[in-house]
Design a protein around this motif. Structure first.
Motif, PDB file in Angstrom:
ATOM      1  N   LEU A  27       0.773  -1.122  -0.167  1.00 54.42           N
ATOM      2  CA  LEU A  27       0.092   0.002  -0.017  1.00 54.42           C
ATOM      3  C   LEU A  27       0.963   1.026   0.047  1.00 54.42           C
ATOM      4  CD1 LEU A  27      -2.839   1.454   0.173  1.00 54.42           C
ATOM      5  CD2 LEU A  27      -2.532   1.398   2.759  1.00 54.42           C
ATOM      6  N   LYS A  28       1.882   1.148   0.992  1.00 56.33           N
ATOM      7  CA  LYS A  28       2.728   2.494   0.655  1.00 56.33           C
ATOM      8  C   LYS A  28       3.580   2.724  -0.258  1.00 56.33           C
ATOM      9  CE  LYS A  28       4.540   5.668   3.295  1.00 56.33           C
ATOM     10  NZ  LYS A  28       3.974   6.765   4.055  1.00 56.33           N
ATOM     11  N   LYS A  29       3.824   1.675  -1.101  1.00 63.58           N
ATOM     12  CA  LYS A  29       4.708   1.661  -2.411  1.00 63.58           C
ATOM     13  C   LYS A  29       3.753   2.528  -3.278  1.00 63.58           C
ATOM     14  CE  LYS A  29       5.972  -1.637  -5.835  1.00 63.58           C
ATOM     15  NZ  LYS A  29       6.604  -2.762  -6.189  1.00 63.58           N
ATOM     16  N   PHE A  30       2.430   1.720  -3.495  1.00 64.73           N
ATOM     17  CA  PHE A  30       1.623   2.513  -4.421  1.00 64.73           C
ATOM     18  C   PHE A  30       1.027   3.816  -4.171  1.00 64.73           C
ATOM     19  CE2 PHE A  30       2.199  -1.796  -5.854  1.00 64.73           C
ATOM     20  CZ  PHE A  30       2.357  -1.475  -7.336  1.00 64.73           C
ATOM     21  N   TYR A  74       4.694 -21.014  -3.667  1.00 65.45           N
ATOM     22  CA  TYR A  74       3.230 -21.251  -3.557  1.00 65.45           C
ATOM     23  C   TYR A  74       2.228 -20.513  -2.536  1.00 65.45           C
ATOM     24  CZ  TYR A  74       4.263 -25.117  -6.608  1.00 65.45           C
ATOM     25  OH  TYR A  74       4.519 -25.929  -7.710  1.00 65.45           O
ATOM     26  N   TYR A  75       3.021 -19.602  -1.821  1.00 67.05           N
ATOM     27  CA  TYR A  75       2.157 -18.964  -0.823  1.00 67.05           C
ATOM     28  C   TYR A  75       1.789 -17.477  -1.524  1.00 67.05           C
ATOM     29  CZ  TYR A  75       0.634 -16.672   3.298  1.00 67.05           C
ATOM     30  OH  TYR A  75      -0.245 -15.883   3.954  1.00 67.05           O
ATOM     31  N   TRP A  76       3.246 -16.687  -1.774  1.00 66.71           N
ATOM     32  CA  TRP A  76       3.064 -15.271  -2.350  1.00 66.71           C
ATOM     33  C   TRP A  76       2.935 -15.317  -3.945  1.00 66.71           C
ATOM     34  CZ3 TRP A  76       2.000 -12.025   1.456  1.00 66.71           C
ATOM     35  CH2 TRP A  76       2.751 -12.080   2.365  1.00 66.71           C
ATOM     36  N   ILE A  84      -3.041  -9.233  -2.583  1.00 73.90           N
ATOM     37  CA  ILE A  84      -2.900  -8.019  -1.929  1.00 73.90           C
ATOM     38  C   ILE A  84      -2.708  -6.787  -3.057  1.00 73.90           C
ATOM     39  CG2 ILE A  84      -1.258  -6.603  -0.618  1.00 73.90           C
ATOM     40  CD1 ILE A  84      -0.500  -9.248   0.857  1.00 73.90           C
ATOM     41  N   LEU A  85      -2.105  -7.120  -4.172  1.00 74.76           N
ATOM     42  CA  LEU A  85      -2.130  -5.852  -5.207  1.00 74.76           C
ATOM     43  C   LEU A  85      -3.598  -5.671  -5.531  1.00 74.76           C
ATOM     44  CD1 LEU A  85       0.980  -7.242  -6.954  1.00 74.76           C
ATOM     45  CD2 LEU A  85       0.735  -4.820  -6.201  1.00 74.76           C
ATOM     46  N   MET A  86      -4.545  -6.601  -5.552  1.00 74.28           N
ATOM     47  CA  MET A  86      -5.969  -6.394  -5.975  1.00 74.28           C
ATOM     48  C   MET A  86      -6.393  -5.657  -4.879  1.00 74.28           C
ATOM     49  SD  MET A  86      -7.008  -9.687  -8.337  1.00 74.28           S
ATOM     50  CE  MET A  86      -6.107 -11.100  -7.192  1.00 74.28           C
TER      51      MET A  86
END
Length: 143
Positions: A88-91, A117-119, A134-136
């Protein structure tokens, strides 16, 4: 259309935690979100600043994954929140890549990481794709 990303030189390479978009969080400047994420495994230890000082995201990742360094006890419980906060902070910080993320509309975003297989989605696509999720989430917040 599904959006896949993995390396920093992909069309959507800015979605990668290794991409060169720094953030200021918790009183430090972090060269990448990967630096921040890996360092959070070691809050209250000298390892945090060692990772913060790493020259590259790859170096930060290697240091953070080295199990000779003791992981904080609650890491499994907090890691998703740590990732959410960093992404969130990055974007929020970088308008150019915020525009790219928002421009993806309602497309599914998948980290095409064969070994994760996690991230990521893993080699066979069965992974959790938590970074993509998380990006979505962040995209929806920023609209």
């Amino acid at each position: 259309m599904t959006i896949y990303f993995y390396t920093t030189n992909d069309k959507y390479g800015c979605f990668s935690n290794f991409s060169p978009y720094g953030i200021e969080l918790d009183g430090f400047w972090w060269k990448t979100t990967e630096h921040y994420f890996q360092a959070q495994k070691f809050i209250g230890t000298p390892y945090l600043e060692e990772i913060q000082q790493a020259k590259t995201a790859k170096q930060a990742a290697t240091m953070g994954r080295d199990r000779k360094r003791p992981l904080r006890k609650d890491w499994e419980a907090v890691k998703d929140g740590v990732m959410r906060k960093a992404v969130l902070k990055k974007f929020e910080t970088h308008e150019d890549i915020r525009a790219i993320l928002v421009s993806t509309g309602d497309e599914e975003i998948i980290e095409n990481a064969p070994g994760d297989y996690y991230w990521g989605c893993g080699k066979d696509g069965s992974g959790k794709n938590m970074l993509g999720r998380i990006l979505m989430e962040v995209r929806n917040k920023l609209r």
